[in-house]
Design an enzyme around this catalytic site. Structure first.
Site, short mmCIF file in Angstrom:
data_model
loop_
_atom_site.label_atom_id
_atom_site.label_comp_id
_atom_site.label_asym_id
_atom_site.label_seq_id
_atom_site.Cartn_x
_atom_site.Cartn_y
_atom_site.Cartn_z
N CYS A 36 0.70 -1.25 0.50
CA CYS A 36 0.19 0.05 0.29
C CYS A 36 1.18 0.78 -0.13
CB CYS A 36 -0.35 0.08 1.56
SG CYS A 36 0.31 -0.41 2.74
N HIS A 73 4.87 -5.48 8.87
CA HIS A 73 4.93 -6.69 9.61
C HIS A 73 5.10 -8.07 8.11
CE1 HIS A 73 2.26 -5.76 12.95
NE2 HIS A 73 3.65 -6.10 13.72
N HIS A 80 -2.31 -4.31 19.01
CA HIS A 80 -1.52 -3.88 17.83
C HIS A 80 -1.34 -3.08 17.88
CE1 HIS A 80 -1.18 -2.71 13.67
NE2 HIS A 80 -1.28 -4.07 13.41
N GLU A 136 -1.01 -0.51 15.89
CA GLU A 136 -1.28 1.17 15.75
C GLU A 136 -2.69 1.21 16.54
OE1 GLU A 136 -5.01 1.83 12.08
OE2 GLU A 136 -4.03 0.50 12.23
N THR A 177 -6.74 0.99 11.50
CA THR A 177 -7.51 1.22 9.88
C THR A 177 -7.81 -0.03 8.95
OG1 THR A 177 -4.85 1.04 9.54
CG2 THR A 177 -5.61 3.28 9.36
N ASN A 196 -3.98 -6.83 8.42
CA ASN A 196 -4.30 -6.97 7.08
C ASN A 196 -4.87 -7.92 6.62
OD1 ASN A 196 -2.90 -5.61 4.48
ND2 ASN A 196 -1.70 -5.81 6.23
N SER A 204 1.97 -5.37 2.81
CA SER A 204 3.26 -4.84 3.89
C SER A 204 4.06 -6.56 2.71
CB SER A 204 3.05 -5.60 5.03
OG SER A 204 2.77 -4.34 5.79
#
Length: 277
Positions: free
Chosen positions: A12, A36, A120, A122, A158, A216, A258
């Site tokens: 991304c 990750h 997590h 984040e 996210t 993700n 990632s």
């Protein structure tokens, strides 16, 4: 056997930006894994001397520190700024957004519901910007026994699924007077999830490539598994097994945000080498 890549997959914007920054800076330490993906982290260490430290306390003689894509807590950032070290911020802008929202909403007297995994990095970072009270939840059931205030702001990790975020939002709207909703789910997450759903519906085997510690990537795998029973999550081509593809007609491939292209291409090449007719 047809091998088809999802319409949207892989690196991304935030990850591309962080990788480029790390390659340019060189000879630095990241606070926690930059992204990750263990293979890409190893490449950065080998080729650019970018090493990974577990936390700020592990810093010793390093001259340059890179903040990971997931961000760090507000307290850690303040601690880092006290040190004699050059700081490079590789926090994804999509992650910075909920941090800023939480800080501002707290100042305005709102308590904050964060839809996400409290373990997590984040989410830990986002939560640290709340100066009122934060509730980190993965399911609306977790809110049922909480005495909610009159003013609530809502943000999401996210990488979460939008439909699950809306379940939280709809619950809160019925339970409290004022709800401020902020869509903090990354655009790349939308696109990658829609693409793997479409591909998995027409495939009889699916391979999702990415770090097994990547939120993700795990979401992509769950979507694939829902639509295609024979779905597999791998980090490298070494994990592929020929028997997965026997008697299959359509192999779909996707990858987490990632996952670099060089790993994806190795996976495709190995599947092709199985020579499944």
């Amino acid at each position: 056997m047809i091998i088809e890549l999802a319409k949207n997959y892989g690196f991304c914007f935030g990850v591309k930006r962080a990788i480029k920054k790390a390659e340019q800076i060189k000879d630095a330490a990241t606070i926690g894994p930059l992204i990750h993906n263990n293979e890409e982290i190893s490449r950065l260490q080998k080729n650019f001397n970018v090493k990974t430290l577990e936390n700020i306390q592990a810093l010793s003689n390093e001259k340059k520190a890179i903040i990971r894509t997931h961000g760090i807590t507000k307290q850690d950032l303040e601690e880092l700024r006290k040190k004699d070290i050059e700081i490079f911020d590789a926090t994804c802008p999509f992650v910075t957004k909920p941090q800023q929202i939480c800080e501002q909403m707290s100042k305005e007297g709102y308590e904050v519901v964060i839809f996400g995994d409290e373990n997590h990095p984040e989410v830990k970072g986002v939560k640290s910007y709340v100066s009122t009270k934060a509730y980190v939840v993965l399911d609306k059931k977790e809110l049922q026994n909480i005495k909610l205030p009159n003013k609530i702001a809502v943000v999401s990790q996210t990488t979460k699924k939008p439909e699950h975020f809306m379940e939280i939002v709809n619950f809160l709207i019925l339970k409290t007077k004022e709800v401020r909703v902020f869509n903090t789910i990354c655009d790349a997450t939308f696109k990658n999830q829609d693409a793997i759903k479409e591909l998995s519906l027409k495939s009889d085997v699916m391979v999702v490539v990415g770090g097994k510690n990547s939120a993700n990537t795990k979401q992509l795998f769950l979507i694939a598994k829902t639509n295609c029973e024979d779905s597999y999550l791998i980090e490298t081509e070494e994990e592929l097994k020929k028997e997965w593809f026997l008697d299959k007609k359509h192999c779909g491939i996707s990858a987490g945000a990632s996952t670099p292209d060089w790993i994806i291409q190795k996976v495709i090449a190995k599947i092709e080498n199985f020579k499944i007719n």
